[in-house]
Design a protein around this motif. Structure first.
Motif, PDB file in Angstrom:
ATOM      1  N   ALA A 113      68.184  60.178  -5.313  1.00 21.38           N
ATOM      2  CA  ALA A 113      66.529  60.681  -4.233  1.00 21.38           C
ATOM      3  C   ALA A 113      66.871  59.820  -3.439  1.00 21.38           C
ATOM      4  CB  ALA A 113      65.256  60.482  -5.194  1.00 21.38           C
ATOM      5  N   LYS A 114      66.811  58.836  -3.397  1.00 25.49           N
ATOM      6  CA  LYS A 114      66.551  57.517  -1.814  1.00 25.49           C
ATOM      7  C   LYS A 114      68.301  57.808  -1.137  1.00 25.49           C
ATOM      8  CE  LYS A 114      64.227  53.429  -2.645  1.00 25.49           C
ATOM      9  NZ  LYS A 114      63.875  52.100  -3.435  1.00 25.49           N
ATOM     10  N   ILE A 115      69.575  58.376  -1.780  1.00 28.66           N
ATOM     11  CA  ILE A 115      70.753  58.733  -1.225  1.00 28.66           C
ATOM     12  C   ILE A 115      70.239  60.360  -0.949  1.00 28.66           C
ATOM     13  CG2 ILE A 115      72.721  59.652  -1.436  1.00 28.66           C
ATOM     14  CD1 ILE A 115      73.107  57.638  -3.797  1.00 28.66           C
ATOM     15  N   LEU A 116      69.840  61.886  -1.083  1.00 30.18           N
ATOM     16  CA  LEU A 116      69.407  63.026  -0.741  1.00 30.18           C
ATOM     17  C   LEU A 116      68.096  63.006  -0.184  1.00 30.18           C
ATOM     18  CD1 LEU A 116      68.779  63.976  -4.165  1.00 30.18           C
ATOM     19  CD2 LEU A 116      70.857  64.713  -3.140  1.00 30.18           C
ATOM     20  N   LEU A 117      67.627  61.598   0.147  1.00 33.52           N
ATOM     21  CA  LEU A 117      67.000  61.760   0.819  1.00 33.52           C
ATOM     22  C   LEU A 117      66.963  61.532   2.520  1.00 33.52           C
ATOM     23  CD1 LEU A 117      63.685  60.928  -0.274  1.00 33.52           C
ATOM     24  CD2 LEU A 117      63.228  62.802   0.934  1.00 33.52           C
ATOM     25  N   SER A 118      68.514  60.197   2.041  1.00 32.48           N
ATOM     26  CA  SER A 118      69.281  59.438   3.851  1.00 32.48           C
ATOM     27  C   SER A 118      69.568  61.541   4.675  1.00 32.48           C
ATOM     28  CB  SER A 118      70.570  59.191   3.353  1.00 32.48           C
ATOM     29  OG  SER A 118      71.299  59.249   2.439  1.00 32.48           O
ATOM     30  N   GLY A 119      70.170  61.867   2.925  1.00 38.43           N
ATOM     31  CA  GLY A 119      71.017  62.978   3.962  1.00 38.43           C
ATOM     32  C   GLY A 119      70.214  64.229   4.440  1.00 38.43           C
ATOM     33  N   VAL A 120      69.060  64.341   4.159  1.00 33.51           N
ATOM     34  CA  VAL A 120      67.853  65.392   4.440  1.00 33.51           C
ATOM     35  C   VAL A 120      67.473  64.670   6.025  1.00 33.51           C
ATOM     36  CG1 VAL A 120      65.505  65.731   4.417  1.00 33.51           C
ATOM     37  CG2 VAL A 120      66.675  66.075   2.238  1.00 33.51           C
ATOM     38  N   ALA A 121      67.569  63.047   6.165  1.00 31.83           N
ATOM     39  CA  ALA A 121      67.393  62.231   7.444  1.00 31.83           C
ATOM     40  C   ALA A 121      67.883  62.981   8.752  1.00 31.83           C
ATOM     41  CB  ALA A 121      67.493  60.894   7.498  1.00 31.83           C
ATOM     42  N   LEU A 122      69.739  62.662   8.270  1.00 35.47           N
ATOM     43  CA  LEU A 122      71.071  63.166   8.778  1.00 35.47           C
ATOM     44  C   LEU A 122      70.411  64.628   9.275  1.00 35.47           C
ATOM     45  CD1 LEU A 122      73.514  60.882   7.187  1.00 35.47           C
ATOM     46  CD2 LEU A 122      72.257  60.704   9.252  1.00 35.47           C
ATOM     47  N   SER A 123      69.688  65.855   8.473  1.00 36.82           N
ATOM     48  CA  SER A 123      69.836  66.888   8.668  1.00 36.82           C
ATOM     49  C   SER A 123      69.784  66.841  10.398  1.00 36.82           C
ATOM     50  CB  SER A 123      69.825  67.379   6.934  1.00 36.82           C
ATOM     51  OG  SER A 123      67.811  68.209   6.822  1.00 36.82           O
ATOM     52  N   LEU A 165      60.319  65.048  -2.712  1.00 38.72           N
ATOM     53  CA  LEU A 165      61.601  65.911  -3.195  1.00 38.72           C
ATOM     54  C   LEU A 165      61.610  65.615  -4.433  1.00 38.72           C
ATOM     55  CD1 LEU A 165      65.095  65.570  -1.481  1.00 38.72           C
ATOM     56  CD2 LEU A 165      64.938  64.632  -4.094  1.00 38.72           C
ATOM     57  N   ALA A 166      62.265  67.238  -5.465  1.00 38.34           N
ATOM     58  CA  ALA A 166      61.967  66.665  -6.524  1.00 38.34           C
ATOM     59  C   ALA A 166      63.963  66.904  -6.966  1.00 38.34           C
ATOM     60  CB  ALA A 166      61.542  67.037  -7.113  1.00 38.34           C
ATOM     61  N   ILE A 167      63.869  66.097  -8.137  1.00 31.13           N
ATOM     62  CA  ILE A 167      65.730  66.413  -8.844  1.00 31.13           C
ATOM     63  C   ILE A 167      65.362  66.448  -9.782  1.00 31.13           C
ATOM     64  CG2 ILE A 167      67.843  65.355  -9.764  1.00 31.13           C
ATOM     65  CD1 ILE A 167      67.116  63.372  -7.173  1.00 31.13           C
ATOM     66  N   LEU A 168      65.480  68.268 -11.265  1.00 31.29           N
ATOM     67  CA  LEU A 168      65.591  69.005 -11.533  1.00 31.29           C
ATOM     68  C   LEU A 168      66.963  68.853 -12.706  1.00 31.29           C
ATOM     69  CD1 LEU A 168      63.762  70.467 -13.997  1.00 31.29           C
ATOM     70  CD2 LEU A 168      64.817  72.190 -12.586  1.00 31.29           C
ATOM     71  N   ARG A 222      63.995  80.717 -27.314  1.00 33.38           N
ATOM     72  CA  ARG A 222      64.538  79.712 -27.391  1.00 33.38           C
ATOM     73  C   ARG A 222      62.741  78.418 -26.607  1.00 33.38           C
ATOM     74  NH1 ARG A 222      70.349  78.976 -25.233  1.00 33.38           N
ATOM     75  NH2 ARG A 222      69.841  76.529 -26.029  1.00 33.38           N
ATOM     76  N   GLU A 223      63.440  77.102 -27.074  1.00 32.79           N
ATOM     77  CA  GLU A 223      62.246  76.104 -26.567  1.00 32.79           C
ATOM     78  C   GLU A 223      63.235  75.985 -25.362  1.00 32.79           C
ATOM     79  OE1 GLU A 223      59.613  74.673 -28.502  1.00 32.79           O
ATOM     80  OE2 GLU A 223      60.019  77.042 -29.626  1.00 32.79           O
ATOM     81  N   ARG A 224      62.278  75.790 -24.586  1.00 39.20           N
ATOM     82  CA  ARG A 224      63.023  75.224 -23.101  1.00 39.20           C
ATOM     83  C   ARG A 224      62.116  73.363 -23.247  1.00 39.20           C
ATOM     84  NH1 ARG A 224      62.093  74.635 -17.555  1.00 39.20           N
ATOM     85  NH2 ARG A 224      63.518  75.209 -15.707  1.00 39.20           N
ATOM     86  N   TYR A 225      63.041  72.724 -22.347  1.00 39.14           N
ATOM     87  CA  TYR A 225      63.333  71.189 -22.087  1.00 39.14           C
ATOM     88  C   TYR A 225      63.861  71.143 -20.479  1.00 39.14           C
ATOM     89  CZ  TYR A 225      62.253  70.724 -26.686  1.00 39.14           C
ATOM     90  OH  TYR A 225      61.940  70.963 -28.353  1.00 39.14           O
ATOM     91  N   SER A 226      63.352  70.721 -19.774  1.00 40.64           N
ATOM     92  CA  SER A 226      63.742  70.121 -18.265  1.00 40.64           C
ATOM     93  C   SER A 226      63.340  68.385 -18.515  1.00 40.64           C
ATOM     94  CB  SER A 226      62.839  71.286 -17.581  1.00 40.64           C
ATOM     95  OG  SER A 226      61.627  71.280 -16.732  1.00 40.64           O
ATOM     96  N   ILE A 227      63.328  67.830 -17.218  1.00 40.44           N
ATOM     97  CA  ILE A 227      63.905  67.290 -17.041  1.00 40.44           C
ATOM     98  C   ILE A 227      63.370  67.278 -15.248  1.00 40.44           C
ATOM     99  CG2 ILE A 227      64.086  64.190 -16.774  1.00 40.44           C
ATOM    100  CD1 ILE A 227      65.891  65.284 -19.642  1.00 40.44           C
ATOM    101  N   PRO A 228      61.911  67.124 -14.786  1.00 43.76           N
ATOM    102  CA  PRO A 228      62.233  66.043 -13.411  1.00 43.76           C
ATOM    103  C   PRO A 228      62.017  64.802 -12.948  1.00 43.76           C
ATOM    104  CG  PRO A 228      60.445  67.966 -14.277  1.00 43.76           C
ATOM    105  CD  PRO A 228      61.360  67.504 -15.716  1.00 43.76           C
ATOM    106  N   PHE A 229      62.600  64.328 -11.482  1.00 39.72           N
ATOM    107  CA  PHE A 229      62.087  63.315 -10.893  1.00 39.72           C
ATOM    108  C   PHE A 229      61.321  63.872 -10.047  1.00 39.72           C
ATOM    109  CE2 PHE A 229      62.909  60.114  -8.604  1.00 39.72           C
ATOM    110  CZ  PHE A 229      62.360  59.389  -8.793  1.00 39.72           C
ATOM    111  N   PHE A 230      60.005  63.176  -9.661  1.00 40.22           N
ATOM    112  CA  PHE A 230      59.710  63.620  -8.259  1.00 40.22           C
ATOM    113  C   PHE A 230      59.661  62.272  -7.429  1.00 40.22           C
ATOM    114  CE2 PHE A 230      57.979  66.097 -11.320  1.00 40.22           C
ATOM    115  CZ  PHE A 230      58.493  67.624 -10.662  1.00 40.22           C
ATOM    116  N   ILE A 231      59.640  62.519  -5.881  1.00 34.99           N
ATOM    117  CA  ILE A 231      59.367  61.105  -5.454  1.00 34.99           C
ATOM    118  C   ILE A 231      59.167  61.582  -4.119  1.00 34.99           C
ATOM    119  CG2 ILE A 231      61.904  61.587  -3.371  1.00 34.99           C
ATOM    120  CD1 ILE A 231      60.729  58.143  -4.398  1.00 34.99           C
TER     121      ILE A 231
END
Length: 331
Positions: free
Chosen positions: A160-170, A217-220, A276-285
């Motif tokens: 997430a911190k890497i992605l946010l560095s990209g958001v900052a540059l954007s 930001l979320a990473i799913l 079918r059963e659905r599973y997901s793993i989201p991370f939120f920063i």
């Protein structure tokens, strides 16, 4: 499959089956290895200003590790309800850690009850320090659960911190812009389980109601079942088809506020009629609890006047939680 268990969707729940050409797959390897950060930043800017969502590939997280977390997640949700309820989120006070039963959290409570169950963890604390910062709860019957899910949390925090560095540059900010807002950030690692629905499915009960995410930001990570729907700029729902080896990335309210609506925290929901059963793993920063979020001067112009007053991350997030969690209504 017999006809009586095939789901029929209310028209409001129908999503267009599009190729997601407008939601690009962004190769973030040049951001991670430093070979072409600006190219990735340019692609991030297009994605977040037009859709608020993107897939990322070459993210550096081994697929077998992701699979192991999915496996232990399934084993947790297979436990008896009585076992899961001993870890109920209400037992963690305002740390918001633990199990949430079906209909225990409703993200669009004026329209929808969420047919899902969740388990939330966050940064480890020995004692309750305040909202979103406290001890995690762990299932004693799954000893490997803690190591796998907390290890995943730590990997997602780094990504997430890497992605946010990209958001900052954007946004033509310094690469480390978000570090000043994230000395001790709120983060949530969530495991989700969605039963499949059959019969006539209406908006009143679906996997998760329409919402924007609360933080930065979320990473799913999603399995191959599908069910994610994202609203495009025309107000149409589009299927978020799983793409092997990618994460789905989206921004939340805090980045939309920071950019004065230049970037879009997009509405999304889950409708699972797969059988079918659905599973997901989201991370939120998010950001630090007391971090102040206000529009960047560069995002306020004559054609895009100031839209938001300053707000702290914690104030915003607590308000959204209070509106969503059934057990908080009793406090």
């Amino acid at each position: 499959m017999s006809k009586d268990i095939i789901a029929k969707l209310d028209d409001k729940l129908r999503a267009k089956r599009e190729s997601f050409d407008k939601l690009p797959v962004v190769d973030i390897a040049p951001l991670i290895d430093g070979s072409n950060k600006q190219r990735v930043a340019k692609e991030i800017r297009w994605a977040l200003s037009n859709t608020g969502f993107m897939y990322v590939k070459n993210h550096g997280i081994p697929q077998d590790f992701v699979d192991s977390v999915f496996n232990v997640s399934r084993r947790f949700f297979d436990l008896a309800m009585s076992q899961k309820m001993t870890l109920h989120i209400s037992k963690s006070d305002v740390a918001f850690r633990g199990y949430v039963e079906p209909f225990g959290e409703n993200t669009d409570p004026s329209k929808t009850k969420d047919l899902k169950e969740c388990f939330d963890i966050g940064p480890e604390r020995s004692t309750l320090e305040g909202p979103f910062l406290g001890p995690n709860q762990w299932p004693s019957s799954l000893p490997e659960f803690r190591e796998l899910t907390y290890g995943y949390h730590q990997k997602m925090l780094s990504l997430a911190k890497i992605l946010l560095s990209g958001v900052a540059l954007s946004l033509d900010l310094t690469e480390g812009y978000f570090e000043n807002l994230m000395r001790d950030p709120i983060s949530v690692q969530r495991l989700l389980h969605y039963p499949s629905q059959s019969g006539y499915v209406r908006e009143e009960i679906i996997g998760i109601g329409a919402h924007t995410d609360y933080g930065s930001l979320a990473i799913l990570a999603q399995d191959d079942v599908g069910g994610l729907q994202v609203m495009n700029r025309d107000g149409d729902w589009v299927d978020g088809v799983p793409i092997n080896g990618t994460f789905v990335i989206n921004i939340g309210d805090l980045i939309q506020r920071l950019t004065n609506d230049v970037y879009l925290a997009n509405m999304h929901r889950v409708v699972n009629i797969s059988g079918r059963e659905r599973y997901s793993i989201p991370f939120f920063i998010d950001a630090d609890f007391n971090a102040t979020i206000e529009p960047l001067a560069s995002c306020v112009t004559d054609s895009n006047p100031l839209r938001y007053k300053p707000i702290t991350c914690g104030e915003h997030k607590l308000g959204r939680f209070a509106a969503s969690y059934a057990h908080l209504a009793k406090v």
